[in-house]
Structures are given as C-alpha cells and as structure tokens.
Design a protein around this motif. Structure first.
Motif, PDB file in Angstrom:
ATOM      1  N   MET A 143      -6.489  14.789  -4.750  1.00  0.00           N
ATOM      2  CA  MET A 143      -8.076  13.310  -4.991  1.00  0.00           C
ATOM      3  C   MET A 143      -7.244  12.743  -4.131  1.00  0.00           C
ATOM      4  O   MET A 143      -5.923  12.508  -4.164  1.00  0.00           O
ATOM      5  N   LYS A 144      -8.033  11.881  -3.369  1.00  0.00           N
ATOM      6  CA  LYS A 144      -7.562  11.078  -2.955  1.00  0.00           C
ATOM      7  C   LYS A 144      -8.011   9.177  -3.838  1.00  0.00           C
ATOM      8  O   LYS A 144      -9.071   9.287  -4.449  1.00  0.00           O
ATOM      9  N   TYR A 145      -6.773   8.503  -3.550  1.00  0.00           N
ATOM     10  CA  TYR A 145      -6.423   7.101  -4.108  1.00  0.00           C
ATOM     11  C   TYR A 145      -6.967   6.247  -3.020  1.00  0.00           C
ATOM     12  O   TYR A 145      -6.281   6.296  -1.961  1.00  0.00           O
ATOM     13  N   ARG A 146      -7.792   5.485  -3.914  1.00  0.00           N
ATOM     14  CA  ARG A 146      -7.366   4.216  -2.465  1.00  0.00           C
ATOM     15  C   ARG A 146      -6.574   2.823  -3.462  1.00  0.00           C
ATOM     16  O   ARG A 146      -7.163   2.377  -4.403  1.00  0.00           O
ATOM     17  N   ILE A 147      -5.780   2.226  -2.105  1.00  0.00           N
ATOM     18  CA  ILE A 147      -4.602   1.031  -2.640  1.00  0.00           C
ATOM     19  C   ILE A 147      -4.694  -0.097  -1.962  1.00  0.00           C
ATOM     20  O   ILE A 147      -4.627   0.346  -0.659  1.00  0.00           O
ATOM     21  N   ARG A 148      -5.239  -0.955  -2.830  1.00  0.00           N
ATOM     22  CA  ARG A 148      -5.327  -2.365  -1.383  1.00  0.00           C
ATOM     23  C   ARG A 148      -4.103  -2.547  -1.567  1.00  0.00           C
ATOM     24  O   ARG A 148      -2.953  -2.520  -2.084  1.00  0.00           O
ATOM     25  N   LEU A 149      -3.500  -2.986  -0.450  1.00  0.00           N
ATOM     26  CA  LEU A 149      -2.527  -4.236  -0.191  1.00  0.00           C
ATOM     27  C   LEU A 149      -2.624  -5.280   0.460  1.00  0.00           C
ATOM     28  O   LEU A 149      -3.231  -5.471   0.798  1.00  0.00           O
ATOM     29  N   PHE A 150      -1.351  -6.292  -0.248  1.00  0.00           N
ATOM     30  CA  PHE A 150      -1.948  -7.962   0.382  1.00  0.00           C
ATOM     31  C   PHE A 150      -0.709  -8.069   0.833  1.00  0.00           C
ATOM     32  O   PHE A 150       0.353  -7.584   0.846  1.00  0.00           O
TER      33      PHE A 150
ATOM     34  N   GLN B 176     -11.222   6.535  -9.140  1.00  0.00           N
ATOM     35  CA  GLN B 176     -11.925   5.465 -10.031  1.00  0.00           C
ATOM     36  C   GLN B 176     -11.180   4.015  -9.601  1.00  0.00           C
ATOM     37  O   GLN B 176     -12.504   2.765 -10.197  1.00  0.00           O
ATOM     38  N   ASP B 177     -10.130   3.765  -9.896  1.00  0.00           N
ATOM     39  CA  ASP B 177      -8.948   2.787 -11.055  1.00  0.00           C
ATOM     40  C   ASP B 177      -8.882   1.986  -9.034  1.00  0.00           C
ATOM     41  O   ASP B 177      -9.637   2.231  -8.269  1.00  0.00           O
TER      42      ASP B 177
ATOM     43  N   ARG C 145       8.730  -0.104  -2.545  1.00  0.00           N
ATOM     44  CA  ARG C 145       9.576   0.504  -4.018  1.00  0.00           C
ATOM     45  C   ARG C 145       9.929  -0.532  -4.490  1.00  0.00           C
ATOM     46  O   ARG C 145       9.837  -0.675  -5.701  1.00  0.00           O
ATOM     47  N   GLN C 146       9.878  -2.007  -3.549  1.00  0.00           N
ATOM     48  CA  GLN C 146      10.485  -2.998  -4.359  1.00  0.00           C
ATOM     49  C   GLN C 146       9.181  -4.023  -5.086  1.00  0.00           C
ATOM     50  O   GLN C 146       9.096  -4.970  -5.640  1.00  0.00           O
ATOM     51  N   SER C 147       8.203  -3.453  -4.870  1.00  0.00           N
ATOM     52  CA  SER C 147       6.689  -3.992  -4.941  1.00  0.00           C
ATOM     53  C   SER C 147       6.343  -2.574  -6.757  1.00  0.00           C
ATOM     54  O   SER C 147       6.674  -2.528  -7.226  1.00  0.00           O
ATOM     55  N   ARG C 148       5.259  -3.755  -6.961  1.00  0.00           N
ATOM     56  CA  ARG C 148       4.596  -3.150  -8.272  1.00  0.00           C
ATOM     57  C   ARG C 148       3.566  -3.173  -8.376  1.00  0.00           C
ATOM     58  O   ARG C 148       2.842  -3.918  -7.108  1.00  0.00           O
ATOM     59  N   MET C 149       2.930  -2.036  -8.766  1.00  0.00           N
ATOM     60  CA  MET C 149       1.285  -1.523  -8.450  1.00  0.00           C
ATOM     61  C   MET C 149       1.091  -2.237  -9.911  1.00  0.00           C
ATOM     62  O   MET C 149       1.056  -2.607 -10.948  1.00  0.00           O
ATOM     63  N   ALA C 150      -0.551  -2.574  -9.311  1.00  0.00           N
ATOM     64  CA  ALA C 150      -1.942  -3.019 -10.257  1.00  0.00           C
ATOM     65  C   ALA C 150      -2.139  -1.863 -10.437  1.00  0.00           C
ATOM     66  O   ALA C 150      -3.422  -1.145  -9.339  1.00  0.00           O
ATOM     67  N   VAL C 151      -3.202  -1.851 -12.305  1.00  0.00           N
ATOM     68  CA  VAL C 151      -4.441  -0.710 -12.263  1.00  0.00           C
ATOM     69  C   VAL C 151      -5.600  -1.561 -12.869  1.00  0.00           C
ATOM     70  O   VAL C 151      -4.916  -2.005 -14.060  1.00  0.00           O
ATOM     71  N   ASN C 152      -6.103  -1.525 -12.190  1.00  0.00           N
ATOM     72  CA  ASN C 152      -7.184  -2.450 -12.524  1.00  0.00           C
ATOM     73  C   ASN C 152      -6.979  -4.576 -13.195  1.00  0.00           C
ATOM     74  O   ASN C 152      -7.389  -4.192 -14.177  1.00  0.00           O
ATOM     75  N   ALA C 153      -6.485  -4.363 -12.124  1.00  0.00           N
ATOM     76  CA  ALA C 153      -6.160  -6.366 -12.608  1.00  0.00           C
ATOM     77  C   ALA C 153      -5.016  -6.223 -13.363  1.00  0.00           C
ATOM     78  O   ALA C 153      -5.027  -7.132 -13.656  1.00  0.00           O
ATOM     79  N   ALA C 154      -4.654  -5.015 -13.497  1.00  0.00           N
ATOM     80  CA  ALA C 154      -2.850  -5.983 -14.602  1.00  0.00           C
ATOM     81  C   ALA C 154      -1.941  -4.664 -14.029  1.00  0.00           C
ATOM     82  O   ALA C 154      -1.973  -3.389 -13.317  1.00  0.00           O
ATOM     83  N   TYR C 155      -1.023  -5.321 -14.040  1.00  0.00           N
ATOM     84  CA  TYR C 155       0.173  -4.658 -13.577  1.00  0.00           C
ATOM     85  C   TYR C 155       0.493  -3.675 -14.504  1.00  0.00           C
ATOM     86  O   TYR C 155       0.190  -3.476 -15.519  1.00  0.00           O
TER      87      TYR C 155
END
Length: 81
Positions: free
Chosen positions: A1-8, A69-70, A49-59
């Motif tokens: 499955m493909k997951y789209r990850i936004r970057l900042f 879909q998240d 590796r030093q970054s945090r993942m967020a899912v649906n606007a929450a860490y």
C-alpha cells in the motif's frame, strides 16, 4: 500500500518535496513508515530519525497503526528562543 507523508521545514528542503509516498505492506505503523523513509533517503536519514511522526494532526507513537487514508506528517525537531 502507498502512504503519503507530508514534509516540513528542514526535511522538506533536504528532500525537495512537500510530500513523499512510501510503500509499506498493510497493516503498517508510524515507526515502520519512518524507518522506510530513512532507508530510502540516506542523505536525510539522521534528520528523519530525529523527527516525530504525526497522524491526523496528533503526534503518533511508533506503534500507532496507520492507513493510506490517514493524514501523515513528519515533523522535524525545532528550536526556539
């Protein structure tokens, strides 16, 4: 499955994209996505590796299950003063 990850911030600059797609078998969790992203982009691996993942606007904890879909984002460390 493909997951789209936004970057900042620094990660967006380093990878030259607003978002990136990662393949991960379903089910997948936030930690697996982060590990795969670091493996696919070794030049930015340490920052990823030093970054945090967020899912649906929450860490999200590394074991947090995710679906394609998240809304998923990788948030780099920030400093301020």
């Amino acid at each position: 499955m493909k997951y789209r990850i936004r970057l900042f911030a620094a990660i967006r600059q380093r990878l030259g994209a607003e978002a990136i797609e990662i393949e991960c078998p379903s089910p997948c969790n936030a930690g697996e996505l982060q590990t795969r992203l670091a493996a696919e982009h070794p030049a930015a691996a340490e920052l990823i590796r030093q970054s945090r993942m967020a899912v649906n606007a929450a860490y999200a904890a590394p074991n947090r299950a995710v679906t394609p879909q998240d809304e998923i984002a990788l948030i780099p460390p920030v400093s301020g003063g």
